[in-house]
Scaffold this active site. Structure first.
Site, mmCIF file in Angstrom:
data_model
loop_
_atom_site.group_PDB
_atom_site.id
_atom_site.type_symbol
_atom_site.label_atom_id
_atom_site.label_comp_id
_atom_site.label_asym_id
_atom_site.label_seq_id
_atom_site.Cartn_x
_atom_site.Cartn_y
_atom_site.Cartn_z
ATOM 1 N N GLY A 45 0.786 -1.096 0.154
ATOM 2 C CA GLY A 45 -0.019 -0.155 -0.013
ATOM 3 C C GLY A 45 0.918 1.140 -0.066
ATOM 4 C CD GLN A 50 3.292 5.920 2.739
ATOM 5 O OE1 GLN A 50 2.304 5.425 2.065
ATOM 6 N NE2 GLN A 50 4.315 5.184 3.470
ATOM 7 C CB CYS A 105 5.471 2.269 7.600
ATOM 8 S SG CYS A 105 4.851 3.850 6.760
ATOM 9 C CG LEU A 106 6.542 1.270 1.474
ATOM 10 C CD1 LEU A 106 6.184 1.429 0.048
ATOM 11 C CD2 LEU A 106 7.531 0.178 1.559
ATOM 12 C CG HIS A 147 -0.517 0.960 7.277
ATOM 13 N ND1 HIS A 147 0.486 0.715 8.301
ATOM 14 C CD2 HIS A 147 0.120 1.829 6.635
ATOM 15 C CE1 HIS A 147 1.742 1.090 8.121
ATOM 16 N NE2 HIS A 147 1.624 1.938 7.142
ATOM 17 C CD GLU A 148 -1.251 2.146 2.847
ATOM 18 O OE1 GLU A 148 -0.784 3.626 2.838
ATOM 19 O OE2 GLU A 148 -0.327 1.362 3.219
ATOM 20 C CG HIS A 151 0.124 6.754 5.473
ATOM 21 N ND1 HIS A 151 1.335 7.154 6.199
ATOM 22 C CD2 HIS A 151 0.389 5.321 5.222
ATOM 23 C CE1 HIS A 151 2.096 6.395 6.331
ATOM 24 N NE2 HIS A 151 1.877 5.165 5.785
HETATM 25 ZN ZN LIG Z 1 2.818 3.331 6.050
#
Ligand SMILES: [Zn+2]
Length: 196
Positions: A45, A50, A105-106, A147-148, A151
């Site tokens: 995701g 991000q 998380c990226l 999670h997304e 963000h």
């Molecule tokens: Zn994340």
């Protein structure tokens, strides 16, 4: 086109995202770039903040989770080929028992922690064609969406940890914002020294 992933510490990750309209500039291209960036980083995701945009959009491809042998055939089927764009999403309802799952998380490489979340969500959103949806998701799918979704609300999974855990990873998070971390994809670090 692969874009740099914004690292922990950048204020854009703390903004509550704004709704967008179908007239948002170069939207189709932007969504393509988000897919490219996500797949390049082997993510499931990616949310617009991000890549530096404080708007309510995220993309999810949950297919990699379908390889988990502990899942039932039904769960695997739900995950396999689940590829969706969520625009102007709003979680209407979160129900069921809390369960923990080891999240990463990226934007926060090399940090993984158990996070507790409710099992089932009802979410309304627009797809990439601005068609309205209201769907119920459970299990891992709900997990990735939650999670997304966080963000686009300016929330990171590390916010959900106990104060003890937060203290333990504080130094690591500081290092990430300075660029002292190794990720095998391009990132943009808010506190990296200029001119190196
Ligand atoms: Zn994340």
């Amino acid at each position: 086109m692969i874009l740099p992933v914004i690292a922990y510490g950048d204020p854009v990750l703390r903004k509550v995202g704004k709704d967008i309209t179908a007239e948002y500039p170069n939207l189709e291209k932007l969504i393509d770039n988000m897919w490219d960036t996500m797949y390049n980083a082997s993510g499931v995701g990616l949310a617009a903040p991000q890549i530096g945009l404080p708007i309510r959009m995220f993309v999810i491809d949950a297919s990699p989770f379908a390889d988990d042998d502990d899942l039932s055939a039904e769960e695997k089927e739900a995950l396999n080929g689940f590829k969706k764009v969520f625009i102007n999403a709003k979680i209407e309802e979160e129900t069921g028992d809390e369960w923990t799952f080891n999240e990463g998380c990226l934007s926060i490489p090399e940090v993984r922690e158990d996070v507790s979340r409710k099992e089932t969500i009802v979410i309304s959103y627009l797809d990439e064609n601005f068609k309205e949806h209201k769907d119920t998701f459970g299990g891992l799918l709900a997990r990735v969406i939650q999670h997304e979704y966080d963000h686009i609300e300016g929330v990171l999974f590390t916010d959900k940890l106990s104060s003890l855990k937060k203290r333990i990873i504080k130094g690591k998070l500081g290092n990430i914002s300075k660029g002292k971390v190794s990720a095998d994809y391009r990132m943009k670090f808010p506190d990296a020294k200029k001119g190196r």
